[in-house]
Scaffold this motif. Structure first.
Motif, short mmCIF file in Angstrom:
data_model
loop_
_atom_site.label_atom_id
_atom_site.label_comp_id
_atom_site.label_asym_id
_atom_site.label_seq_id
_atom_site.Cartn_x
_atom_site.Cartn_y
_atom_site.Cartn_z
N LEU A 1 0.85 -1.19 0.00
CA LEU A 1 0.00 0.00 0.00
C LEU A 1 0.88 1.24 0.00
N ASN A 2 0.89 1.97 -1.10
CA ASN A 2 1.68 3.19 -1.17
C ASN A 2 0.80 4.39 -0.80
N GLN A 3 1.46 5.42 -0.31
CA GLN A 3 0.72 6.57 0.19
C GLN A 3 1.27 7.85 -0.41
N THR A 4 0.39 8.77 -0.76
CA THR A 4 0.84 10.07 -1.25
C THR A 4 -0.17 11.13 -0.85
N THR A 5 0.29 12.37 -0.81
CA THR A 5 -0.61 13.47 -0.43
C THR A 5 -1.03 14.24 -1.64
N LEU A 6 -2.29 14.61 -1.66
CA LEU A 6 -2.84 15.33 -2.80
C LEU A 6 -3.45 16.62 -2.28
N VAL A 7 -2.96 17.75 -2.77
CA VAL A 7 -3.55 19.04 -2.43
C VAL A 7 -3.72 19.81 -3.73
N ALA A 8 -4.92 20.23 -4.03
CA ALA A 8 -5.13 21.04 -5.24
C ALA A 8 -5.47 22.46 -4.81
N SER A 9 -4.80 23.43 -5.43
CA SER A 9 -5.05 24.80 -5.01
C SER A 9 -6.15 25.48 -5.83
N ARG A 10 -6.65 24.81 -6.85
CA ARG A 10 -7.77 25.39 -7.60
C ARG A 10 -8.68 24.28 -8.12
N PRO A 11 -9.94 24.64 -8.41
CA PRO A 11 -10.85 23.61 -8.90
C PRO A 11 -10.58 23.28 -10.36
N GLY A 12 -11.11 22.18 -10.82
CA GLY A 12 -10.94 21.84 -12.24
C GLY A 12 -10.86 20.36 -12.46
#
Ligand SMILES: [Cu+2]
Length: 227
Positions: free
Chosen positions: A179-190
């Motif tokens: 199980l690999n893990q990563t962080t996802l943060v988006a600064s704008r919608p789309g």
């Protein structure tokens, strides 16, 4: 997403990708400077006779051309390490989404909800509506809230796959039994498009990823409609 004949990266959507773009430009600048210097030295060596005694044998110049590359390497390594540790950090994610790679589709599981799972298949070219992107559109998009820290858990059910979204600076291998893990943060919608980035079999090119980043309110409405 990428446009035809694009040479550079896609526009950054996450703070990490901004950092990566800066680092890419910084490194490329150094590469250009070194390349032009080497090119200049090669052309001058080919066109002149190097008979000056202080360049044929000189301790000073050797010291310089040993220390200078070392300094340049440090100037590349330090910012690289900085971004590496930034990418590794997970601070308090608001949502966890687990994705499994299959031959040949992705399945998603919103583990904070009781029963919110779905498969995401590519839409075949014959079923595309006008304006939709060939080999990139999927039947079920991954809807996620923007401006929030999301923990992505990535694994595979059969062979190696890789879950990649270029504009978010994400590429994590989907490995069976791990199980690999990563962080996802988006600064704008789309809408953000990605593709499987591990040669996983004959339909490797036909398992795209589409993220739909929306404001939190819309995400709540979507998740309620899915339950
Ligand atoms: Cu794959």
């Amino acid at each position: 997403m990428a446009y035809p004949f694009q040479l550079g990266f896609q526009d950054a959507t996450s703070p990490i990708m901004e950092e990566l773009l800066h680092f890419h430009d910084h490194t490329l600048m150094i590469v250009f400077l070194i390349s032009s210097l080497v090119l200049y030295i090669i052309s001058s060596m080919l066109t002149t006779k190097l008979t000056h005694t202080s360049t044929m044998d000189a301790q000073e110049v050797e010291t310089i051309w040993t220390i200078l590359p070392a300094i340049i390497l440090i100037l590349i390594a330090l910012p690289s390490l900085r971004i590496l540790y930034m990418m590794d950090e997970i601070n308090n994610p608001s949502l966890t989404v687990k994705t499994m790679g299959h031959q040949w589709y992705w399945s998603y599981e919103y583990t904070d909800y009781e029963d919110l799972t779905f498969d995401s298949y590519m839409i075949p070219t014959s079923d595309l509506k006008p304006g939709e992107l060939r080999l990139l559109e999927v039947d079920n998009r991954v809807v996620l809230p923007m401006e929030m820290t999301i923990r992505m858990l990535i694994s595979s059910e059969d062979v190696l796959h890789s879950w990649a979204i270029p504009s978010l600076g994400l590429k994590t291998d989907a490995i069976p039994g791990r199980l690999n893990q990563t962080t996802l943060v988006a600064s704008r919608p789309g809408l953000y498009y990605g593709q499987c980035s591990e040669i996983c079999g004959s339909n490797h090119s036909f398992m795209p990823i589409v993220l739909e980043l929306v404001p939190l309110k819309h995400f709540e409405e979507w998740s309620a409609s899915m339950l």
